[in-house]
Motif scaffolding. Sequence first.
Motif, PDB file in Angstrom:
ATOM      1  N   ALA A 275       0.792  -1.227   0.000  1.00 57.35           N
ATOM      2  CA  ALA A 275       0.000   0.000   0.000  1.00 57.35           C
ATOM      3  C   ALA A 275       0.833   1.290   0.000  1.00 57.35           C
ATOM      4  CB  ALA A 275      -0.978  -0.003   1.167  1.00 57.35           C
ATOM      5  N   PRO A 276       1.810   1.466   0.889  1.00 54.64           N
ATOM      6  CA  PRO A 276       2.493   2.773   0.949  1.00 54.64           C
ATOM      7  C   PRO A 276       3.108   3.222  -0.370  1.00 54.64           C
ATOM      8  CG  PRO A 276       2.987   1.493   2.915  1.00 54.64           C
ATOM      9  CD  PRO A 276       2.271   0.569   1.973  1.00 54.64           C
TER      10      PRO A 276
ATOM     11  N   VAL B 131      -2.243   5.933  -6.368  1.00 49.88           N
ATOM     12  CA  VAL B 131      -3.098   4.788  -6.689  1.00 49.88           C
ATOM     13  C   VAL B 131      -3.912   4.378  -5.471  1.00 49.88           C
ATOM     14  CG1 VAL B 131      -3.138   2.370  -7.439  1.00 49.88           C
ATOM     15  CG2 VAL B 131      -1.479   3.974  -8.436  1.00 49.88           C
ATOM     16  N   THR B 132      -5.207   4.216  -5.638  1.00 48.66           N
ATOM     17  CA  THR B 132      -6.049   3.636  -4.594  1.00 48.66           C
ATOM     18  C   THR B 132      -5.837   2.131  -4.635  1.00 48.66           C
ATOM     19  OG1 THR B 132      -7.694   5.392  -4.805  1.00 48.66           O
ATOM     20  CG2 THR B 132      -8.402   3.340  -3.747  1.00 48.66           C
ATOM     21  N   PHE B 133      -5.435   1.549  -3.507  1.00 46.78           N
ATOM     22  CA  PHE B 133      -5.067   0.135  -3.465  1.00 46.78           C
ATOM     23  C   PHE B 133      -6.090  -0.651  -2.661  1.00 46.78           C
ATOM     24  CE2 PHE B 133      -2.523  -3.341  -1.403  1.00 46.78           C
ATOM     25  CZ  PHE B 133      -2.313  -4.075  -2.560  1.00 46.78           C
ATOM     26  N   VAL B 134      -6.512  -1.788  -3.209  1.00 46.96           N
ATOM     27  CA  VAL B 134      -7.474  -2.660  -2.537  1.00 46.96           C
ATOM     28  C   VAL B 134      -6.903  -4.065  -2.494  1.00 46.96           C
ATOM     29  CG1 VAL B 134      -9.837  -3.516  -2.464  1.00 46.96           C
ATOM     30  CG2 VAL B 134      -9.364  -1.264  -3.485  1.00 46.96           C
ATOM     31  N   SER B 135      -6.767  -4.624  -1.299  1.00 49.00           N
ATOM     32  CA  SER B 135      -6.294  -5.995  -1.127  1.00 49.00           C
ATOM     33  C   SER B 135      -7.479  -6.879  -0.764  1.00 49.00           C
ATOM     34  CB  SER B 135      -5.226  -6.065  -0.027  1.00 49.00           C
ATOM     35  OG  SER B 135      -4.749  -7.385   0.114  1.00 49.00           O
ATOM     36  N   ALA B 136      -7.698  -7.922  -1.541  1.00 48.29           N
ATOM     37  CA  ALA B 136      -8.893  -8.757  -1.356  1.00 48.29           C
ATOM     38  C   ALA B 136      -8.534 -10.207  -1.079  1.00 48.29           C
ATOM     39  CB  ALA B 136      -9.790  -8.689  -2.588  1.00 48.29           C
ATOM     40  N   GLY B 137      -9.333 -10.830  -0.228  1.00 48.39           N
ATOM     41  CA  GLY B 137      -9.234 -12.264   0.012  1.00 48.39           C
ATOM     42  C   GLY B 137     -10.243 -13.011  -0.831  1.00 48.39           C
ATOM     43  N   TYR B 138     -10.192 -14.336  -0.761  1.00 45.98           N
ATOM     44  CA  TYR B 138     -11.121 -15.190  -1.498  1.00 45.98           C
ATOM     45  C   TYR B 138     -11.113 -16.561  -0.834  1.00 45.98           C
ATOM     46  CZ  TYR B 138      -6.569 -16.205  -3.648  1.00 45.98           C
ATOM     47  OH  TYR B 138      -5.233 -16.499  -3.859  1.00 45.98           O
TER      48      TYR B 138
ATOM     49  N   SER C  60       7.193 -10.958  -5.294  1.00 47.48           N
ATOM     50  CA  SER C  60       6.088 -10.380  -4.535  1.00 47.48           C
ATOM     51  C   SER C  60       6.575  -9.228  -3.672  1.00 47.48           C
ATOM     52  CB  SER C  60       5.428 -11.449  -3.659  1.00 47.48           C
ATOM     53  OG  SER C  60       4.468 -10.876  -2.801  1.00 47.48           O
ATOM     54  N   VAL C  61       7.680  -9.421  -2.956  1.00 47.45           N
ATOM     55  CA  VAL C  61       8.224  -8.373  -2.092  1.00 47.45           C
ATOM     56  C   VAL C  61       8.536  -7.126  -2.909  1.00 47.45           C
ATOM     57  CG1 VAL C  61      10.125  -7.752  -0.556  1.00 47.45           C
ATOM     58  CG2 VAL C  61       9.108 -10.036  -0.419  1.00 47.45           C
ATOM     59  N   ALA C  62       8.986  -7.306  -4.152  1.00 47.74           N
ATOM     60  CA  ALA C  62       9.319  -6.171  -5.016  1.00 47.74           C
ATOM     61  C   ALA C  62       8.095  -5.305  -5.318  1.00 47.74           C
ATOM     62  CB  ALA C  62       9.934  -6.663  -6.324  1.00 47.74           C
ATOM     63  N   CYS C  63       6.917  -5.842  -5.127  1.00 50.98           N
ATOM     64  CA  CYS C  63       5.690  -5.085  -5.399  1.00 50.98           C
ATOM     65  C   CYS C  63       5.445  -3.990  -4.361  1.00 50.98           C
ATOM     66  CB  CYS C  63       4.489  -6.015  -5.455  1.00 50.98           C
ATOM     67  SG  CYS C  63       4.489  -7.110  -6.890  1.00 50.98           S
ATOM     68  N   GLY C  64       6.276  -3.935  -3.334  1.00 49.58           N
ATOM     69  CA  GLY C  64       6.136  -2.883  -2.336  1.00 49.58           C
ATOM     70  C   GLY C  64       7.329  -1.960  -2.270  1.00 49.58           C
ATOM     71  N   GLU C  65       8.278  -2.111  -3.194  1.00 54.64           N
ATOM     72  CA  GLU C  65       9.504  -1.316  -3.146  1.00 54.64           C
ATOM     73  C   GLU C  65       9.240   0.139  -3.531  1.00 54.64           C
ATOM     74  OE1 GLU C  65      12.310  -3.224  -5.684  1.00 54.64           O
ATOM     75  OE2 GLU C  65      12.800  -4.785  -4.223  1.00 54.64           O
ATOM     76  N   ARG C  66       9.951   1.030  -2.885  1.00 57.09           N
ATOM     77  CA  ARG C  66       9.880   2.449  -3.222  1.00 57.09           C
ATOM     78  C   ARG C  66      11.222   3.112  -2.891  1.00 57.09           C
ATOM     79  NH1 ARG C  66       6.080   5.239   1.473  1.00 57.09           N
ATOM     80  NH2 ARG C  66       6.967   4.154   3.249  1.00 57.09           N
TER      81      ARG C  66
END
Length: 288
Positions: free
Chosen positions: A78-79, A86-93, A256-262
Amino acid sequence: MKLDHYPPQEPLSPLGAAYQARILALGEGIEGEAHAYGADPYQTLTVFRPEAPSGDVLLFFHGGGWTSGYKEWMYFMAPALLAQGVTFVSAGYRLAPGHVFPAGFEDGADAVAWVWRHVAGQGDGAHRLFVGGHSAGGHYAALLAVTTGWRAAHGLPPDVLSGCLPVSGVYRLGADSGINSRPRFLGTQAPERADAAASPIARVEAAACPPFLITHGSRDFPHLIVQAQQMAAALEAAGVAVQTHILEGADHFEASVACGERPAGWPALAAAWMRQRAASPHPVDRRT
């Protein structure tokens, strides 16, 4: 981060357990708006809103081999995305083996409908809704993007999705998938029919496909690298705009971890790619 309000899941492998510990630590203290889109504990999502919205909304599904995982896994993303507007939405299933295909896919469609009605479709200005996911979540995102029946069933416009951003996704099930054993989420009945129905690469409907940004690690699982290449080629052959991105040095979990890098990294790339969708006529763009 507590997860004890969920029903029990399949046990994680040592690599999976290390991945969970790492991303939960990265997501510690990150909070958003919790909502339910269904009655099951896993039919929930969390919305993270930026201070200066770009108009782009990314609905993201966690991985876990279709048998494990939580929406909380993706909070760490998210950060970096919020910083890009970007508005971020994390969803379960719902998960296997208790719930087999198409249950998880149907949950993904329900989550899209909820986000469209409560987040992306609200307010003034242009709101573009994108779907993405890691691993099994990337599979569901891709399947939602290439198929259309669920959109009409939910009363959604045919072009409800502006793009798809799968990371280390699964695009082919069954023969020639490179997967050693049959994934439990497919169930046991009519294997060949279920394999085809659940394979995004076999379901490409060119007229309805939004653009794709397909990402994987350079050290990802070999069969997923091959599948990513095959999916990009299938989309390109159908005339669908597709861009590919390789995370150099990353294995399946590091991707996956790279999806939060900044400040730079996948979130900046993804945000720029989403912004371009508002200005381009979707030309095919293959980059590595």
